[in-house]
Design a protein around this motif. Structure first.
Motif, PDB file in Angstrom:
ATOM      1  N   LEU A 139      71.383  53.538  38.293  1.00 32.24           N
ATOM      2  CA  LEU A 139      72.186  54.525  39.015  1.00 32.24           C
ATOM      3  C   LEU A 139      71.526  55.899  38.952  1.00 32.24           C
ATOM      4  CD1 LEU A 139      74.628  55.375  40.593  1.00 32.24           C
ATOM      5  CD2 LEU A 139      75.920  55.544  38.457  1.00 32.24           C
ATOM      6  N   MET A 140      70.922  56.240  37.803  1.00 36.99           N
ATOM      7  CA  MET A 140      70.197  57.509  37.710  1.00 36.99           C
ATOM      8  C   MET A 140      69.086  57.575  38.755  1.00 36.99           C
ATOM      9  SD  MET A 140      69.727  58.328  33.650  1.00 36.99           S
ATOM     10  CE  MET A 140      71.129  58.547  32.559  1.00 36.99           C
ATOM     11  N   CYS A 189      70.569  57.923  42.264  1.00 41.18           N
ATOM     12  CA  CYS A 189      71.034  59.284  42.530  1.00 41.18           C
ATOM     13  C   CYS A 189      69.855  60.212  42.819  1.00 41.18           C
ATOM     14  CB  CYS A 189      71.838  59.803  41.337  1.00 41.18           C
ATOM     15  SG  CYS A 189      73.452  59.019  41.114  1.00 41.18           S
ATOM     16  N   ALA A 190      68.782  60.074  42.042  1.00 44.31           N
ATOM     17  CA  ALA A 190      67.600  60.904  42.260  1.00 44.31           C
ATOM     18  C   ALA A 190      66.982  60.633  43.633  1.00 44.31           C
ATOM     19  CB  ALA A 190      66.577  60.646  41.160  1.00 44.31           C
ATOM     20  N   GLU A 191      66.954  59.361  44.013  1.00 43.57           N
ATOM     21  CA  GLU A 191      66.352  58.984  45.304  1.00 43.57           C
ATOM     22  C   GLU A 191      67.178  59.472  46.483  1.00 43.57           C
ATOM     23  OE1 GLU A 191      65.261  54.901  47.826  1.00 43.57           O
ATOM     24  OE2 GLU A 191      65.965  54.785  45.744  1.00 43.57           O
ATOM     25  N   GLN A 246      67.032  64.893  37.940  1.00 46.59           N
ATOM     26  CA  GLN A 246      66.360  65.402  39.119  1.00 46.59           C
ATOM     27  C   GLN A 246      65.324  64.394  39.598  1.00 46.59           C
ATOM     28  OE1 GLN A 246      64.563  69.254  38.663  1.00 46.59           O
ATOM     29  NE2 GLN A 246      63.287  69.014  40.482  1.00 46.59           N
ATOM     30  N   GLY A 247      65.323  64.129  40.897  1.00 42.33           N
ATOM     31  CA  GLY A 247      64.357  63.211  41.479  1.00 42.33           C
ATOM     32  C   GLY A 247      63.116  63.944  41.950  1.00 42.33           C
ATOM     33  N   ARG A 248      62.441  63.354  42.904  1.00 45.69           N
ATOM     34  CA  ARG A 248      61.244  63.977  43.461  1.00 45.69           C
ATOM     35  C   ARG A 248      61.593  65.293  44.135  1.00 45.69           C
ATOM     36  NH1 ARG A 248      60.570  58.567  44.843  1.00 45.69           N
ATOM     37  NH2 ARG A 248      61.427  58.990  46.906  1.00 45.69           N
ATOM     38  N   GLN A 249      60.692  66.269  44.028  1.00 48.01           N
ATOM     39  CA  GLN A 249      60.899  67.566  44.635  1.00 48.01           C
ATOM     40  C   GLN A 249      60.919  67.433  46.148  1.00 48.01           C
ATOM     41  OE1 GLN A 249      61.144  70.895  43.063  1.00 48.01           O
ATOM     42  NE2 GLN A 249      61.926  71.143  45.138  1.00 48.01           N
ATOM     43  N   SER A 250      61.970  67.959  46.764  1.00 45.32           N
ATOM     44  CA  SER A 250      62.065  67.918  48.221  1.00 45.32           C
ATOM     45  C   SER A 250      61.484  69.202  48.803  1.00 45.32           C
ATOM     46  CB  SER A 250      63.526  67.753  48.643  1.00 45.32           C
ATOM     47  OG  SER A 250      64.291  68.852  48.180  1.00 45.32           O
TER      48      SER A 250
END
Length: 303
Positions: A56-57, A60-62, A81-85
């Motif tokens: 789930l983490m 959510c990041a994706e 926090q996922g990949r920087q957008s």
């Protein structure tokens, strides 16, 4: 127009969240507390002993769903926090502006001017609704002077000095806005909050800061490089810059509404051995419900 998504606040201790296809499932032991389509969720906020599955983490990041963790008493701990957008060119431009004193102060002046104007509007509204008050009228005039001064401030430190002086004056009359028995405000005390009013303000400021942080990351800006607040390891300076504009109209007004409408009482707070004052579990749940309802209110912009 962007669709405003729902927020999940998990306050029940020892809850466990996991992903089931495209839904978010909340369990407590063998009891299933709820299941929600992830497409409708914009953020998840967990308080205390709440576990989240790694899958789930990652989901959510994706998908850009904010996932933040607080202590049971509302102190921020961490966020996933996922990949920087966004575009790296945007962030490079942000860094150049942050390093340029003239560009930094041009933004800092606007942020502080908005804060002062909003703080002044809170006091003016009180005078309109409840009649003339010499202390409030004097502070309205002082904030008007500060507003004119900040428009010609020549540096970020000078701007911060004007903001600090104005904030001290604003909070010196904040007690005049409280109309419920048992609530008194002697000044802003942050760490730890020493009375119920400070506890409410700190909690709501923390919630809004995380909203600002998520919004900045969503458009590709670096929330840790600000223009008003100086860089400090681990401090989301740009999110705190953005928070300044929302303190009075969103957080302060919300806290005043909760108190003056008797939606919270002095019984909703407990004092720790350290002297820190915090909300009870039930009161925190009621506050989060009211906070979410306030976020859903429609506002007509004057322009």
């Amino acid at each position: 127009m962007k669709k405003m998504l729902n927020a999940l606040y998990i306050t029940r201790q020892e809850s466990y969240l996991h992903k089931d296809r495209e839904t978010i499932v909340i369990k407590n032991g063998d009891e299933k507390l709820g299941q929600f389509p992830a497409i409708n969720i914009g953020s998840i906020t967990c308080f205390g002993q709440v576990s989240v599955s790694p899958f789930l983490m990652g989901y959510c990041a994706e998908k850009g769903i904010g996932l933040a963790f607080y202590t049971e008493y509302g102190r921020f701990l961490a966020r996933v926090q996922g990949r920087q957008s966004g575009n790296v060119l945007l962030r490079r431009a942000q860094y150049r502006w942050a390093d340029d004193p003239e560009k930094s102060v041009s933004i800092a002046r606007l942020m502080v001017a908005a804060k002062l104007a909003n703080s002044r509007a809170i006091l003016q509204r009180e005078i309109r609704n409840h009649g003339e008050n010499p202390s409030l009228s004097n502070m309205v005039n002082r904030l008007g002077i500060s507003l004119r001064r900040v428009r010609v401030a020549g540096s970020v430190p000078e701007t911060m000095g004007i903001e600090g002086e104005a904030a001290t004056g604003y909070f010196s009359v904040f007690n005049e806005l409280l109309r419920a028995d048992g609530f008194a405000f002697g000044g802003r005390v942050r760490r730890p909050p020493a009375d119920p009013v400070n506890a409410l303000l700190s909690f709501v400021y923390s919630l809004i800061t995380q909203e600002c942080l998520s919004a900045l990351q969503g458009v590709g800006l670096d929330p840790y490089v600000g223009f008003l607040h100086q860089d400090r390891p681990g401090r989301p300076s740009l999110a705190l810059d953005l928070l300044e504009e929302f303190r009075a109209p969103w957080a302060d007004r919300f806290v005043l509404t909760l108190i003056n409408r008797r939606q919270v009482s002095t019984r909703d707070f407990v004092t720790e051995a350290s002297g820190a004052v915090r909300l009870t579990d039930e009161a925190r749940k009621a506050l989060l419900v009211a906070y979410q309802e306030r976020k859903q209110a429609e506002v007509m912009h004057p322009y």
